[in-house]
Design a protein around this motif. Structure first.
Motif, PDB file in Angstrom:
ATOM      1  N   GLU A 245      12.765  36.902  36.824  1.00 17.01           N
ATOM      2  CA  GLU A 245      13.032  36.950  35.389  1.00 17.01           C
ATOM      3  C   GLU A 245      12.382  38.180  34.773  1.00 17.01           C
ATOM      4  O   GLU A 245      11.305  38.602  35.208  1.00 17.01           O
ATOM      5  CB  GLU A 245      12.467  35.713  34.689  1.00 17.01           C
ATOM      6  N   TYR A 321      14.478  29.991  38.700  1.00 13.19           N
ATOM      7  CA  TYR A 321      15.353  30.816  37.871  1.00 13.19           C
ATOM      8  C   TYR A 321      16.071  31.833  38.745  1.00 13.19           C
ATOM      9  O   TYR A 321      15.457  32.501  39.580  1.00 13.19           O
ATOM     10  CB  TYR A 321      14.535  31.544  36.810  1.00 13.19           C
ATOM     11  N   GLY A 323      18.976  34.967  37.855  1.00 11.53           N
ATOM     12  CA  GLY A 323      19.875  35.603  36.910  1.00 11.53           C
ATOM     13  C   GLY A 323      21.321  35.360  37.298  1.00 11.53           C
ATOM     14  O   GLY A 323      21.650  35.261  38.482  1.00 11.53           O
ATOM     15  N   ASN A 336      25.433  30.252  24.626  1.00 15.21           N
ATOM     16  CA  ASN A 336      24.574  29.484  25.517  1.00 15.21           C
ATOM     17  C   ASN A 336      25.408  28.499  26.330  1.00 15.21           C
ATOM     18  O   ASN A 336      26.226  27.747  25.769  1.00 15.21           O
ATOM     19  CB  ASN A 336      23.512  28.716  24.735  1.00 15.21           C
ATOM     20  N   ASP A 338      25.258  25.710  29.894  1.00 14.60           N
ATOM     21  CA  ASP A 338      24.673  25.131  31.086  1.00 14.60           C
ATOM     22  C   ASP A 338      25.580  25.521  32.243  1.00 14.60           C
ATOM     23  O   ASP A 338      26.803  25.332  32.172  1.00 14.60           O
ATOM     24  CB  ASP A 338      24.595  23.606  30.994  1.00 14.60           C
ATOM     25  N   ALA A 351      21.359  26.473  35.622  1.00 15.38           N
ATOM     26  CA  ALA A 351      20.702  26.995  34.420  1.00 15.38           C
ATOM     27  C   ALA A 351      21.081  26.126  33.236  1.00 15.38           C
ATOM     28  O   ALA A 351      22.181  25.566  33.183  1.00 15.38           O
ATOM     29  CB  ALA A 351      21.112  28.436  34.160  1.00 15.38           C
ATOM     30  N   LYS A 352      20.156  26.025  32.276  1.00 23.31           N
ATOM     31  CA  LYS A 352      20.418  25.299  31.045  1.00 23.31           C
ATOM     32  C   LYS A 352      20.257  26.242  29.862  1.00 23.31           C
ATOM     33  O   LYS A 352      19.332  27.047  29.820  1.00 23.31           O
ATOM     34  CB  LYS A 352      19.461  24.107  30.906  1.00 23.31           C
ATOM     35  N   ARG A 354      21.690  28.884  29.043  1.00 23.58           N
ATOM     36  CA  ARG A 354      21.595  30.287  29.456  1.00 23.58           C
ATOM     37  C   ARG A 354      22.545  31.138  28.592  1.00 23.58           C
ATOM     38  O   ARG A 354      23.740  30.842  28.502  1.00 23.58           O
ATOM     39  CB  ARG A 354      21.964  30.425  30.937  1.00 23.58           C
TER      40      ARG A 354
END
Length: 428
Positions: A245, A321, A323, A336, A338, A351-352, A354
């Protein structure tokens, strides 16, 4: 690995990843051979001041033959934790004299195979293992060169599931018992005391845990030398992290780790063994996947992709995490999402919330930094086919593990009426 776009296309070396996805299908892992080689040379150059250094690739990070072979061709040894990994390393061209065998549950048959192969060193993790290894080596009329793996009770400040150097972890011999166990080792047949070993965990983003561990290791070496123990090798393990990250700390460079090893341990002489894994492979790989549906829920939007937790389990297992970036350069406003897979588990979530530019069904995305602990931990849950792997070198790419077939997958087991009973087998 930072996304590298050229003319709107996500690239790996000289290859458009969209081309790989089209030719091979998704999901699929891709590795940059050039990145792997550059990472290895980074370690090689960093440890030049410690002249007698053996770089043993931690095979558990990625066991593909093409990966191991790439590193073997550069002169790497291997750190293995099972007979299977040992066999892979040997087949890929790693010299047996450069192989270190770690792991807490070595069975007698595994010890025998390793002894006959002539590996460099067993990293012994317990007194029962030491006694078992002595018995096997003595029976074969061979000598096992060993290092005792010490648990220094040092907090690596990493995820609990990948910390290995605290007293509550299953790894290694408690540091307060080390002198007694070395005395025991020196009295056993078939055992040659060769070194001392330590590994405190994975994905370390600071040098401070290393400083604490190396300091304790230096104290133990002083005590052992005063006991008359001759140590020809010091195995300092691996564990350097990568930056998954942007807001994570920048991990130490191999040169910084080498400087600390030289400062704390350089005066002891002998061979230094270092066992990198993630820092060689992590940033060299991506997992390509296709968007199957974009679904609007009551309180959130979902991107449903064709990769799943059986292909990349790190987010489900470690809350890790990765990317996620589209194969075509993103444009437009971000939303955003999920990001989830097709496996019938709520844990099949990558991912949530994201933030990503808007995508649609049929778009393809790349999960970044998946070269280590990605494909090697993949399985076939939900009877999904094992994910294939591709190596990219310059403008060329090739399949280094094909996607399986349903015939192969289902053929691994049999229906009950096709299987003879154990009694029938014994009588035959």
């Amino acid at each position: 690995m930072k996304p590298n776009y050229k003319d709107g296309e996500l690239m790996m070396e000289g290859v458009k990843l969209s081309t790989v996805a089209s030719v091979i299908g998704t999901p699929v892992y891709c590795y940059s051979r050039g990145s792997i080689e550059a990472a290895y040379r980074g370690y090689e150059n960093a440890f030049v001041p410690l002249a007698n250094t053996l770089i043993c690739y931690a095979v558990k990070a990625n066991t593909n033959q093409a990966v191991i072979g790439t590193l073997a061709a550069l002169g790497a040894g291997a750190d293995v934790v099972s007979e299977g990994e040992l066999r892979r390393a040997l087949k890929a061209g790693v010299q047996a004299s450069k192989i270190v065998y770690s792991g807490v549950a070595k069975k007698h048959g595994e010890m025998e195979f390793a002894l006959k192969a002539g590996i460099y060193q067993f990293n012994v993790e317990s007194e029962p293992e030491l006694l078992a290894l002595s018995k096997v080596a003595d029976r074969l009329g061979l000598t096992a060169s060993i290092a005792l793996r010490v648990n220094p009770d040092v907090d690596a400040k990493t995820h609990d599931k990948i910390a290995t150097g605290k007293s509550e972890n299953k790894f290694g011999i408690p540091w307060r018992r080390v002198r007694a166990v070395y005395r025991l080792a020196g009295s056993l047949p078939g055992i040659r005391v060769q070194g001392i070993a330590m590994h405190i965990g994975s994905q370390l983003l600071s040098l401070e845990p290393y400083r604490a561990a190396y300091g304790r290791l230096a104290e133990m070496i002083d005590a052992l030398v005063s006991d008359g123990v001759q140590l020809d090798s010091i195995d300092i393990g691996g564990g350097l992290g990568i930056r998954y990250e942007d807001d994570q700390p920048v991990p130490p460079e191999p040169a910084e780790l080498a400087a600390m090893a030289h400062e704390c341990l350089g005066h002891f002489g002998g061979r230094l063994i270092i066992e990198p894994g993630r820092s060689l492979l992590g940033a060299a790989g991506v997992l390509l996947s296709e968007v199957i549906y974009v679904k609007s829920g009551e309180s959130r939007d979902f991107i449903i992709v064709d990769a799943a937790m059986n292909d990349l389990i790190r987010p489900a297992m470690y809350d890790a995490y990765h990317g996620v970036t589209p194969l075509q350069a993103p444009s437009g406003p971000a939303r955003n999402y999920d990001i989830v897979g097709p496996v019938c588990e709520s844990g099949d979530t990558f991912a949530k919330a994201r933030a990503m530019s808007e995508v649609k069904a049929g778009d393809r995305v790349a999960f970044m930094d998946t070269g280590a602990y990605g494909a090697v931990m993949a399985g076939t849950y939900n009877s999904r086919l094992l994910v294939p792997e591709v190596m990219i070198a310059g403008a060329h790419f090739g399949i280094i593990r094909p996607r399986g077939t349903y015939e192969d997958l289902i053929g691994l087991d049999s229906s009950w009426d096709e299987v003879p009973s154990v009694k029938e087998v014994r009588e035959a």
